[in-house]
Motif scaffolding. Structure first.
Motif, PDB file in Angstrom:
ATOM      1  N   THR A 474       0.840  -1.187   0.000  1.00 60.79           N
ATOM      2  CA  THR A 474       0.000   0.000   0.000  1.00 60.79           C
ATOM      3  C   THR A 474       0.880   1.243   0.000  1.00 60.79           C
ATOM      4  N   SER A 476      -1.034   4.280   0.600  1.00 65.08           N
ATOM      5  CA  SER A 476      -2.025   5.240   1.104  1.00 65.08           C
ATOM      6  C   SER A 476      -2.017   5.241   2.621  1.00 65.08           C
ATOM      7  N   SER A 490      -5.683   3.721   3.675  1.00 60.55           N
ATOM      8  CA  SER A 490      -6.764   3.548   2.705  1.00 60.55           C
ATOM      9  C   SER A 490      -6.558   2.218   2.004  1.00 60.55           C
ATOM     10  N   SER A 492      -8.061  -0.721  -0.603  1.00 68.59           N
ATOM     11  CA  SER A 492      -9.018  -1.062  -1.649  1.00 68.59           C
ATOM     12  C   SER A 492      -9.870  -2.244  -1.214  1.00 68.59           C
ATOM     13  N   LYS A 493     -11.148  -2.211  -1.569  1.00 61.86           N
ATOM     14  CA  LYS A 493     -12.036  -3.326  -1.236  1.00 61.86           C
ATOM     15  C   LYS A 493     -11.652  -4.600  -1.978  1.00 61.86           C
ATOM     16  N   ALA A 497      -8.771  -6.269   2.513  1.00 65.49           N
ATOM     17  CA  ALA A 497      -9.465  -5.413   3.474  1.00 65.49           C
ATOM     18  C   ALA A 497     -10.004  -6.207   4.656  1.00 65.49           C
ATOM     19  N   ASP A 568     -14.966   3.287  -3.021  1.00 62.42           N
ATOM     20  CA  ASP A 568     -14.362   2.009  -3.414  1.00 62.42           C
ATOM     21  C   ASP A 568     -13.265   1.563  -2.444  1.00 62.42           C
ATOM     22  N   ARG A 569     -13.158   2.240  -1.285  1.00 63.08           N
ATOM     23  CA  ARG A 569     -12.096   1.898  -0.342  1.00 63.08           C
ATOM     24  C   ARG A 569     -12.615   1.969   1.103  1.00 63.08           C
TER      25      ARG A 569
END
Length: 595
Positions: A474, A476, A490, A492-493, A497, A568-569
């Motif tokens: 990641t 983010s 953050s 992503s799905k 996650a 979307d996250r």
């Protein structure tokens, strides 16, 4: 295990106390419907609870009748089967029910009130032989009625009702109607923690796995299943999810695909997110119809298939099962509509007349329209609808289609072609009405370009779940608080996650150093089932049990405190419990994005 043909079999397995799953498996492609277009096969899942009283949940369709009943008889004495539950009723399933009832003559069929109407109609044309009568007083106490001359016993299941089978198996029923399945039921069993979810949480995939151990490989298939079955009825699915939230389920037992146990929370969150999606660019058509003998319904299915093949979202609405208010809401969110009707005694059914009245009174005549229908001796209904729409100024997306009695294969092909033709007319109408790009839209595009210049440090999140070490890349990450020290990530799905959406979940944030691109490439790809993600990579265990990458620049041991759904996250907030710089002279690896 018994098999009728190499491509079909019935898998039987224990899934809870006194509970069996009987999965009728089709290994190859079933039909040409868009629903099965991924060609992964599917399963028709049935369930048998054998407590003080026994219940069979959802027998499969006609193609499995023989091998399923043979297998079922190996696991339960059919004459002692007390209940047969139909989570929803379709004519394919009724064929198996008709073969099962003479073998289980004392069983009571359970379904919702709309399902009862469908069952009565099916058995009127093909009744069973008279079955042994139950004591009338006992039947009255149980709320049981008889179809015809006691051809089978039938009981309506109402929302919130319970059925005690003994041994702690007190089934709780919830009605979860949708336009596609107005008679749908979900059932929760506290003894096993299983929620029998019928069309919710399923997937059209056939393999050897009873549960969803490899759920990450199902992501695309699950989304495709949702889009085909539920996307057009998202408000009703959202309402259904709200009704089921009080059940502390540990397993979802859907009608199709593997049972959901390992990704239950993740799939629930996905469904909630998918229900909220409403892309502004989608093209949507309302397909309104009723079908007295199934002929108009066949035409509707072919037209809908043509529309979907052309990339249009189709809201199929059987007007017998929706309210006028729901019809109005559906028409409002669609750019076009198609209405189909049989002719009964020279007229359209009352439900179609109601829908037509709503269209003429409240729908702008800029929307593209279409008309079709079947008839026996005369076809006044179709002509009537067509003339009303033309007089009101609606443009027609295809030439009106009429079929006498059952539509032939040529007529159905014409219907499918009409769906594609309608899609072209719809796009043309939308382009004609589309405004030019506004300055605000230009500003949004510029803002996205500027946002892409934000850089972030490259990190690897490592965690441990079920004894398996996991990790993903990641960039983010941001510091969120100083006292206590905390950060946000953050996620992503489509990433891992599930690792970070559990309360108090521990993990390690490994900050990579410049020049270690091998670590970046390794953790950038998805983890394969059964793979040791950390083979060949030097690690040491952190105090919270998660792996620390020894080649990292620094690491932070963290624990999840909360998270939120952001488009979307997911945004994860975690507190830092301890950390260390491993290479004081190293430089942090950075990720630069470009649009």
């Amino acid at each position: 295990m018994k098999s009728k043909t190499p491509s079909r079999d019935v898998q039987v397995a224990s899934i809870g106390p006194s509970t069996l799953a009987l999965r009728s498996r089709t290994w190859d492609r079933l039909k040409f419907e868009i629903e099965y277009a991924r060609q992964r096969g599917t399963t028709a899942n049935s369930y048998l609870i054998q407590a003080d009283q026994a219940i069979l949940i959802d027998p499969p369709g006609e193609s499995f009748t023989e091998i399923f009943l043979e297998e079922l008889a190996q696991h339960h004495y059919l004459q002692k089967l007390q209940f047969i539950l139909l989570s929803h009723v379709n004519f394919n399933r009724i064929a198996t029910l008709k073969a099962l009832l003479p073998l289980a003559p004392y069983a009571v069929v359970l379904c919702s009130k709309p399902g009862v109407i469908t069952l009565r109609a099916a058995f009127e044309t093909d009744p069973l032989p008279t079955l042994p009568a139950r004591d009338e007083e006992e039947a009255a106490d149980l709320g049981i009625t008889y179809n015809g001359d006691q051809s089978f016993r039938l009981r309506v299941v109402r929302d919130g009702e319970c059925l005690d089978l003994g041994e702690g198996h007190e089934l709780h029923f919830r009605t979860v109607p949708t336009p596609r399945h107005p008679d749908a039921l979900c059932t929760y069993d506290p003894a096993s923690g299983i929620l029998y979810s019928d069309k919710l949480f399923g997937v059209h995939v056939c393999d050897e796995y009873l549960f969803d151990e490899h759920w990450r490989h199902l992501s695309e298939d699950r989304r495709y299943y949702f889009d085909c079955l539920h996307r057009l009825q998202a408000p009703q699915v959202k309402a259904a999810l709200a009704k089921l939230v009080d059940f502390p389920a540990s397993t979802y037992a859907p009608a199709h695909g593997p049972l959901v146990r390992h990704s239950l929370r993740r799939l629930t969150l996905d469904y909630q997110a998918w229900c909220e999606e409403n892309p502004a660019t989608e093209q949507r058509v309302a397909l309104l119809f009723t079908s007295a003998y199934g002929n108009t319904g066949l035409m509707a299915a072919a037209i809908g298939q043509g529309l979907e093949r052309a990339g249009v979202i189709v809201e199929r609405v059987n007007c017998e099962w929706v309210t006028p208010e729901e019809i109005g809401q559906i028409l409002e969110r669609c750019q076009g509509f198609i209405i189909g009707s049989p002719t009964l005694a020279g007229h359209a059914p009352v439900q179609i007349q109601t829908a037509l009245g709503i269209i003429l009174s409240s729908t702008p005549n800029t929307k593209v329209a279409g008309v079709f229908g079947s008839y026996g001796w005369s076809g006044e209904a179709v002509d009537f609808i067509e003339s009303k729409l033309l007089n009101a100024g609606f443009p027609l997306g295809f030439e009106t289609i009429r079929a006498k009695f059952k539509p032939t294969s040529e007529v159905l092909q014409t219907c499918e072609q009409a769906g594609s033709q309608f899609a072209q007319a719809l796009r043309k109408a939308i382009r004609a009405r589309a405004p030019r790009q506004t300055s605000s839209e230009t500003q949004v595009a510029r803002a996205e370009q500027a946002l892409s210049r934000v850089v972030g440090s490259l990190c690897v999140v490592t965690a441990q779940q079920g004894g398996i070490r996991r990790g993903f890349l990641t960039s983010s990450v941001a510091q969120a608080s100083f006292n206590p020290p905390g950060l946000t990530i953050s996620v992503s799905k489509d990433q891992e996650a599930e690792l970070l959406t559990q309360p108090q979940a521990p993990f390690v944030l490994n900050i990579l150093r410049e020049g270690k691109s091998s670590l970046q490439r390794h953790f950038q790809r998805p983890q394969r089932p059964g793979e040791d993600r950390f083979a060949g990579i030097e690690t040491i265990p952190a105090e919270n049990g998660c792996p620390i990458l020894q080649e990292a620049l620094a690491y932070l041991e963290c624990r999840v405190k909360t998270w939120m759904d952001c488009g979307d996250r997911y945004i994860i907030y975690a507190e830092v419990e301890r950390g260390k710089v491993l290479d004081p002279t190293g430089v942090t690896a950075m990720h630069h994005r470009r649009l």
